[in-house]
Enzyme design. Sequence first.
Site, mmCIF file in Angstrom:
data_model
loop_
_atom_site.group_PDB
_atom_site.id
_atom_site.type_symbol
_atom_site.label_atom_id
_atom_site.label_comp_id
_atom_site.label_asym_id
_atom_site.label_seq_id
_atom_site.Cartn_x
_atom_site.Cartn_y
_atom_site.Cartn_z
ATOM 1 N N PHE A 104 0.851 -1.191 0.000
ATOM 2 C CA PHE A 104 0.000 0.000 0.000
ATOM 3 C C PHE A 104 0.883 1.237 0.000
ATOM 4 C CE2 PHE A 104 -4.587 0.932 1.290
ATOM 5 C CZ PHE A 104 -5.115 0.046 0.373
ATOM 6 N N GLN B 130 -7.514 15.086 3.400
ATOM 7 C CA GLN B 130 -6.861 14.211 2.424
ATOM 8 C C GLN B 130 -7.648 14.144 1.111
ATOM 9 O OE1 GLN B 130 -6.386 9.671 3.006
ATOM 10 N NE2 GLN B 130 -4.335 10.545 3.019
ATOM 11 N N HIS C 235 -7.918 11.863 -2.057
ATOM 12 C CA HIS C 235 -7.538 10.521 -2.507
ATOM 13 C C HIS C 235 -7.197 10.589 -3.988
ATOM 14 C CE1 HIS C 235 -7.673 6.273 -3.426
ATOM 15 N NE2 HIS C 235 -7.718 6.006 -2.133
ATOM 16 N N LEU D 104 -14.964 6.281 -4.896
ATOM 17 C CA LEU D 104 -13.597 5.803 -4.675
ATOM 18 C C LEU D 104 -13.222 4.591 -5.527
ATOM 19 C CD1 LEU D 104 -11.099 6.010 -2.745
ATOM 20 C CD2 LEU D 104 -12.286 4.405 -1.253
ATOM 21 N N GLU E 186 -7.030 2.236 -3.401
ATOM 22 C CA GLU E 186 -5.576 2.273 -3.511
ATOM 23 C C GLU E 186 -5.024 0.867 -3.781
ATOM 24 O OE1 GLU E 186 -3.530 5.068 -1.033
ATOM 25 O OE2 GLU E 186 -2.216 3.496 -0.255
ATOM 26 N N ARG F 24 -0.437 9.457 -0.224
ATOM 27 C CA ARG F 24 -1.555 10.013 -0.985
ATOM 28 C C ARG F 24 -1.397 11.494 -1.310
ATOM 29 N NH1 ARG F 24 -6.578 6.848 1.976
ATOM 30 N NH2 ARG F 24 -6.155 4.843 0.953
ATOM 31 N N HIS G 10 -11.502 13.194 0.541
ATOM 32 C CA HIS G 10 -11.681 11.813 0.972
ATOM 33 C C HIS G 10 -11.708 11.614 2.479
ATOM 34 C CE1 HIS G 10 -11.473 7.496 0.840
ATOM 35 N NE2 HIS G 10 -10.291 7.450 1.414
ATOM 36 N N ARG H 204 -2.723 10.957 6.147
ATOM 37 C CA ARG H 204 -2.942 9.593 6.597
ATOM 38 C C ARG H 204 -2.459 8.592 5.550
ATOM 39 N NH1 ARG H 204 -6.717 5.809 5.548
ATOM 40 N NH2 ARG H 204 -8.214 7.159 4.488
#
Lengths: 546, 233
Positions: free
Chosen positions: A98, A211, A213, A223, A226, A257, A321, A356
């Site tokens: 990730f 954030q 995304h 969404l 990821e 991100r 996001h 994050r």
Amino acid sequence: MRAAIEAARDGADVAIITKLHPMRSHSGAAQGGINAALGDEDSWETHAFDTVKGSDYLGDQDAIEVLASEAPGDIIELERMGTTFNRGKDGKIAQRPFGGAGFPRTCYVGDITGQAILHVVYEQILKLGVKVYEEYFCTSLIVDDGAVRGAVALPMVTGNLVAVQAKAVVMATGGLGRVYQPTSNAIACTGDGMAIAYRAGAPLQDMEFMQFHPTTLKDSGVLMTEGARGEGGYLLNKDGERFMAKYAPNKLELASRDVVSRAEQTEIDEGRGVDGCVLLDVRHLGEKLINERLWQIRELAIDLANADMVHEPVKVRPGAHYSMGGIKTDADGASPMPGLYAAGECANVSVHGANRLGGNSLLETIVFGRRAGAAAARYAHDTPDGKALSESVLQADQQRIQELAQPPGDGASGERPATLRREMGEMMREKVGIFRTREALEEALETVNGLKRRYDGLRLQHAGRVFNTDLIAMLELGFMLDVAHTMVAGALARQESRGAHTRRDFPDRDDDNWMKHTLAYHTPEGPRLDYAPVTVTRWQPEVRTY
Amino acid sequence: MQVKLKVRRYDPEAGDGPQNARYSTYEIDVPEHATILDSLIQVRDFEDASLALRCSCRSAICGSCSMRINGRARLACKTKTADMAKQSEEITVEPMGNMPVVKDLVADMDSFWSKVRQIRPWLQPVGPKPEREYLATNAAMMDLARTMNCIYCGACVSDCTVLEVDKSFIAPAALAKAYRFVGDPRDGMTVERLREYSQHSVSGTAHAATCASKCARRASRPWIASWSCVRPP
């Protein structure tokens, strides 16, 4: 729900108040996974360091150590509760790479990880017999002598306000994405819990950090996980170039991100986008893998963007996001107000700091949900029964609803809440987006103040009691304007670029002056800002590259 | 794109009874990419604030917005308005079937959830706990994940032809939950569960498994067809 499970296990008398049904919660929309250092070669210290670096050194390192070191135990517990994590050949929980992580440590259930965990946690709520007040819309906290003593809620089916007495309240109300338009967030994500706590006197922390995304669908903002990049997906510009090589030569698409979203926006702004987007390409992963690990986003892209990812790339762009900011808490979920706890996106512990990492938000809900539930149960156990609540605790909210139901007259404009909501969403996207400047933020502040004045002139067009969504929309808009105000004020004051907060006029991180948390306190005129130090345990700030 | 929505209304405060059908018709201009949910929200926001519906995620994951659109149960958020307009000039929107109505498009799902609770929907392992996670094959977990994919939207129950004649039928969504435990290698109560569930199932093959084609999650459809109306082996 994780907090309720822990408190119920500890013998507390627990109830959940939710404006939805628990299974409709937006945690269910989390797709890609949940992080924990389970592998023999991985370590919780590496997970903690990745999180500190991802936070651009604004996260409190003591809290991050709790998050990372307790993660493996919580994942094992989720598995034993029944979560159907994907497995490796050895039968153990499998892990995928990730963004921003130095090791493949994201556990997953295909691309429906949040849903799978949400359902399992709800199964435990049923098993324990925790009372759930479904479709009860919380309007305010009951505060007596500085301590929280319960909450006021509107059961949507009857429309008659009720007071729920409690020695401790845990806010677990999620995010505020609807302040932006578009957003990946559900319609219900209107910052209610943050605004309610803020109005009751609790400080909101680091609200300027929002954030974006990197992969959301163009029209709807929905969404695309990821995990698509974690499994090896590419980001391409209009020339078919994997442009991340220019911005993050080592981690490419799996930089954190904030880095990927800034890169995408730069490509788009400099004319190398496609219809205001970039392309997410997973074709080379093959239909079998896509169907096994990314089936949900394949279905979503077919339904919402007319693109089958097996055969063609899908247009994506950065979308609002996740709120790093929230109700300030310690590592036990306790806010500075006695009796008030918070966990999950509505809280700021702070483990995410200025940005994050993917896979850390589900983790935060589980680790700090558990800790907040335990702490709230202890607090309730140690607090003597207070006097019974009087009817008067309902008065302020009752009066407010009656005012809204008055026919348009003095000072009422007849405007619809949706008009203001759209203006707010567009303003936040344009002026409080990925790239920010003083001029734009000053205009944003003026717009928020103007919207708040117009908000006072709104009136209900439907005065019925049963399932009155006109009233709900009105109350949610009030919450959103309050939290938007704290976001704009915090962003205007912070004269540096850190994590997701990028000021074109202050492009560098400034540790000397700004390695500190922003606190926003409610006043009738708007937020009063204050600052608090960041806790550093073992990782001194370094230059951050991926 | 100009479209016409004909929406079934029910407001207990306005004296509506379940029998006297009342419809409101809205002519609105929506973008080409609009879903039925987008269209209904546009109505609620700017045409008629009294219209009640449930919705949240907009991406077919929360299960809030099931309703009957042009006569069959669908999730409003994944149904394109343009596609429905091709079916009929006037798009009909009604609440789910087989459930009472709270207001307009909001169905009372109490009986739906009580049937889910009835199957004791939590893992019941027997024997000592392993030191770490239970070991399992990826194939076994993936098989369950297809069932876990169910979002409890109620579309299958809305259009279930068995429920129309037998209200006590436990119905497809709760059976999906049941399979999730019966098929779980970690659960220790398989025999007991099967014995109990088979009393709530419908035996034989006389039923059309209408629920399967209504399932809002494509990945779950083959499973729903094989389980909902057939007595477990």
